[in-house]
Enzyme design. Structure first.
Site, PDB file in Angstrom:
ATOM      1  N   SER A 211       0.833  -1.193   0.000  1.00  0.00           N
ATOM      2  CA  SER A 211       0.000   0.000   0.000  1.00  0.00           C
ATOM      3  C   SER A 211       0.877   1.257   0.000  1.00  0.00           C
ATOM      4  O   SER A 211       1.580   1.517  -0.966  1.00  0.00           O
ATOM      5  CB  SER A 211      -0.963  -0.049   1.185  1.00  0.00           C
TER       6      SER A 211
ATOM      7  N   ASP B 130     -10.153  -5.400  -3.492  1.00  0.00           N
ATOM      8  CA  ASP B 130      -9.505  -4.506  -2.535  1.00  0.00           C
ATOM      9  C   ASP B 130     -10.488  -3.395  -2.160  1.00  0.00           C
ATOM     10  O   ASP B 130     -10.947  -2.650  -3.025  1.00  0.00           O
ATOM     11  CB  ASP B 130      -8.232  -3.906  -3.160  1.00  0.00           C
TER      12      ASP B 130
ATOM     13  N   HIS C 299      -7.269  -6.223   0.809  1.00  0.00           N
ATOM     14  CA  HIS C 299      -6.096  -5.332   0.837  1.00  0.00           C
ATOM     15  C   HIS C 299      -4.873  -6.099   1.359  1.00  0.00           C
ATOM     16  O   HIS C 299      -3.983  -5.533   1.980  1.00  0.00           O
ATOM     17  CB  HIS C 299      -6.397  -4.099   1.686  1.00  0.00           C
TER      18      HIS C 299
END
Length: 188
Positions: free
Chosen positions: A66, A129, A156
C-alpha cells in the site's frame, strides 16, 4: 526491504514475518523496520527514513504494501533499486483524506525515472480490494509497465480486519525474480 502501509501498520503484522522468515531461510538479508509516523504515513518522514537510515541501493528489492509502495516509487524517482514489488500499490489518494494529506501526491510522478531506475517492477492487486480500486491498480500497471498479478478474494492483502499470515504467491515471485539474471526489459 519490507515497507508496511500506513494507518498503524507495521512489519510485525500480516504476512511480513512470514516473508522475512522465508527469505532469510533462503539466505537473503532482509531489512524490516516499522517506519516513523506509521499512522499517517507521511512522505516527509518516510522518504528521508528510507534514504538516510535504511539507505537502499541498486542491489535492493523493496516489497511495499500500500503506502509502502508509494515510498518505493518516490525513492526510485531519484535513486536506483534492483526492483519493487508493489502489493496493493496505488498512485492516487483513492479519495481518502489520510492519503491526500500524506504528501505523496503533492507533485506529479516521474514514471520514466521510476522505470529507468530499477530493473523490474512487479505488482500484486486483488479485484476486491476495499481501499484501492482495481481501476487504480490497472492505471498503475499502465504507468509502470509492471508485471501484474491479479488476484481475487485477497482484499487489501491482510490489512485491517483481514487475517493473512502467509503470502506464498509473493514469495514465489520474489524467489523467481531474485534467481533470474534477466532484466525487466529483457523479460518483455
Amino acid at each position: 526491504m519490507l515497507i508496511h502501509g500506513n494507518a498503524g501498520a507495521s512489519v510485525e503484522g500480516i504476512w511480513f514475518p512470514y516473508l522475512r522468515r522465508e527469505l532469510e531461510a533462503l539466505g537473503h538479508q532482509v531489512v524490516a523496520e516499522t517506519f516513523p509516523d506509521p499512522i499517517k504515513g507521511r512522505m516527509r518522514y518516510w522518504l528521508p527514513y528510507l534514504t538516510d537510515v535504511i539507505r537502499p541501493d541498486e542491489n535492493t528489492v523493496i516489497v511495499g504494501h500500500s503506502s509502502g509502495a508509494l515510498t518505493a516509487f518516490r525513492y526510485a524517482e531519484t535513486a536506483p533499486l534492483l526492483g519493487t514489488f508493489a502489493v496493493a500499490g496505488h498512485h492516487t489518494d483513492c479519495g481518502f483524506e489520510l492519503e491526500r494529506r500524506s504528501g505523496f501526491f503533492d507533485r506529479p510522478w516521474d514514471w520514466e525515472a521510476i522505470r529507468a531506475n530499477q530493473r523490474f517492477i512487479a505488482q500484486f492487486h486483488s479485484k476486491d480490494d476495499p481501499w484501492v480500486p482495481f481501476e487504480v491498480a490497472e492505471e498503475l500497471h499502465g504507468l509502470t509497465g509492471s508485471e501484474f498479478t491479479v488476484m481475487d478474494g485477497m482484499g487489501h492483502f491482510g490489512s485491517y480486519d483481514q487475517q493473512m499470515e502467509t503470502f506464498p504467491e509473493l514469495l514465489d515471485a520474489i524467489r523467481l525474480r531474485l534467481d533470474s539474471p534477466l532484466t525487466w526489459q529483457e523479460d518483455r
